[in-house]
Design a protein around this motif. Structure first.
Motif, PDB file in Angstrom:
ATOM      1  N   SER A 327     -22.663   1.410   0.362  1.00 42.17           N
ATOM      2  CA  SER A 327     -23.207   1.015  -1.204  1.00 42.17           C
ATOM      3  C   SER A 327     -22.155   0.152  -1.902  1.00 42.17           C
ATOM      4  CB  SER A 327     -23.690   1.947  -2.206  1.00 42.17           C
ATOM      5  OG  SER A 327     -22.623   2.930  -2.305  1.00 42.17           O
ATOM      6  N   GLY A 328     -20.912   0.479  -1.505  1.00 41.54           N
ATOM      7  CA  GLY A 328     -19.882  -0.330  -2.300  1.00 41.54           C
ATOM      8  C   GLY A 328     -19.472   0.265  -3.704  1.00 41.54           C
ATOM      9  N   ARG A 329     -20.338   1.365  -4.017  1.00 41.48           N
ATOM     10  CA  ARG A 329     -20.199   2.003  -5.298  1.00 41.48           C
ATOM     11  C   ARG A 329     -19.529   3.515  -5.332  1.00 41.48           C
ATOM     12  NH1 ARG A 329     -25.630   0.542  -5.196  1.00 41.48           N
ATOM     13  NH2 ARG A 329     -25.916   2.703  -4.752  1.00 41.48           N
ATOM     14  N   TRP A 330     -19.283   3.835  -6.261  1.00 37.42           N
ATOM     15  CA  TRP A 330     -18.769   5.332  -6.410  1.00 37.42           C
ATOM     16  C   TRP A 330     -19.862   6.158  -6.075  1.00 37.42           C
ATOM     17  CZ3 TRP A 330     -13.932   7.525  -7.407  1.00 37.42           C
ATOM     18  CH2 TRP A 330     -12.632   6.689  -7.585  1.00 37.42           C
ATOM     19  N   GLU A 331     -19.893   7.346  -5.556  1.00 37.41           N
ATOM     20  CA  GLU A 331     -20.723   8.297  -5.150  1.00 37.41           C
ATOM     21  C   GLU A 331     -20.294   9.806  -5.755  1.00 37.41           C
ATOM     22  OE1 GLU A 331     -23.735   7.270  -4.483  1.00 37.41           O
ATOM     23  OE2 GLU A 331     -23.600   5.343  -3.609  1.00 37.41           O
TER      24      GLU A 331
END
Length: 335
Positions: A327-331
């Motif tokens: 996603s390229g995001r913090w999870e």
């Protein structure tokens, strides 16, 4: 002395032999049986460890003389194998990861709990001398508050398709090298610094012949407030190092695996001191210590150093890292 726990080894690849050598050093355990799909490999293992070669996993579970199974099978098989072992009343030692989904981890934990059998996960690096000594130092406050950490675990042999090629299958290694050598590093940081709240990761595939990413970099944000950087690779030179940075001291751990050469070391650099000093360590007995812990868990009801809940937390962490890489995001780990 009570009779030893009779254990059957399931899945007889390279790591099964490492665990078997460790079990040989634990009087409370006896390698009594083995199974893998290869008849030749079954026979060879049975000869070496003087045990019975079973024709199927079901035959192992049907033998009332077998008290526990040690699973070193492909990751995707763990869940069904643990459920079957629990139903048969066998204690379970499962190599990491416990399973490949959070739901399967919970299912395995529940099945073993209902059956009253022990479940331990093979997070063996917790038994490394420097890791256990670092844990003691953190709990005693010698490092002060650990605010940052970093580490790299690399092992180029993990991508040798001549050995256990299933490890190169995307469905078996959702985190690429984070499912392999990096998973040990994730576990060490979880063991030392506690639960992780958020993660960010990036994967790369540098070898075109591979089927999974071979290089990974991750940032972990812990509930304690600490931050850690984790890097891992299937293709770089063998390296197992990590550092802990605290308000009173830094700790530098240089680790080798059960098959590595040279001793592990731990150096402590106190605030204001001119240089790090080496910390004396106990004799290195990583695999023996792990298997002795399993024996105590079964025979004495001792709490495991890495039980089902720990296995679940690490799988949730791994899946969050894989999600972040996509996603390229913090999870956040969803345990």
């Amino acid at each position: 002395m009570p009779e030893p726990l009779r254990v059957a080894s399931i899945g007889l690849g390279r790591w099964a032999a490492v665990l078997a050598e460790g079990m040989r050093q634990v009087p409370e355990l006896q390698i009594a049986g083995c199974f893998t799909r290869s008849g030749e490999r079954r026979a060879s293992f049975a000869r070496k460890y003087d045990c019975r070669a079973y024709p199927s996993y079901e035959a192992v579970l049907a033998d009332e003389g077998i008290g526990a199974v040690v699973l070193t099978t492909p990751h995707s098989g763990h869940h069904a194998q643990i459920l079957a072992a629990a139903e048969a009343g066998k204690h379970v030692f499962a190599e990491k990861p416990l399973a490949l989904t959070v739901a399967d981890c919970r299912s395995a934990i529940g099945a073993c709990g209902r059956a009253g059998v022990a479940l331990m996960v093979g997070h063996c690096w917790r038994w490394m001398g420097p890791v256990r000594r670092a844990k003691e130092m953190i709990e005693a406050g010698e490092l002060g508050e650990v605010v940052q950490a970093s580490g790299h675990f690399g092992n180029p042999r993990a991508l040798d398709l001549g050995q256990e090629a299933w490890r190169d299958a995307p469905e078996e290694s959702p985190g690429g090298p984070l499912t392999g050598p990096g998973f040990h590093l994730l576990d060490i940081f979880h063991y030392l610094l506690g639960p992780v709240e958020r993660v960010s990761a990036s994967f790369r595939q540098r070898l075109p012949q591979g089927r999974v990413p071979d290089t990974a970099l991750a940032t972990l944000a812990f509930a304690s407030g600490a931050l850690a950087q984790v890097s891992t690779s299937f293709i770089t030179q063998r390296c197992y190092r990590l550092s802990l940075f605290g308000t009173r001291a830094n700790a530098y751990l240089d680790l080798v695996s059960a098959e590595g050469a040279g001793p592990s070391t731990l150096a402590l650099h106190r605030l204001g001191a001119p240089a790090p000093v080496e910390v004396p360590l106990p004799r290195e007995e990583m695999i023996r210590g792990q298997m002795a812990s399993f024996a105590r868990m079964v025979r004495e009801g001792a709490p495991p150093a890495a039980g089902g809940e720990e296995g679940l937390a690490l799988v949730a962490l791994l899946l969050a890292l894989a999600a972040s890489a996509g996603s390229g995001r913090w999870e956040s780990p969803a345990a």
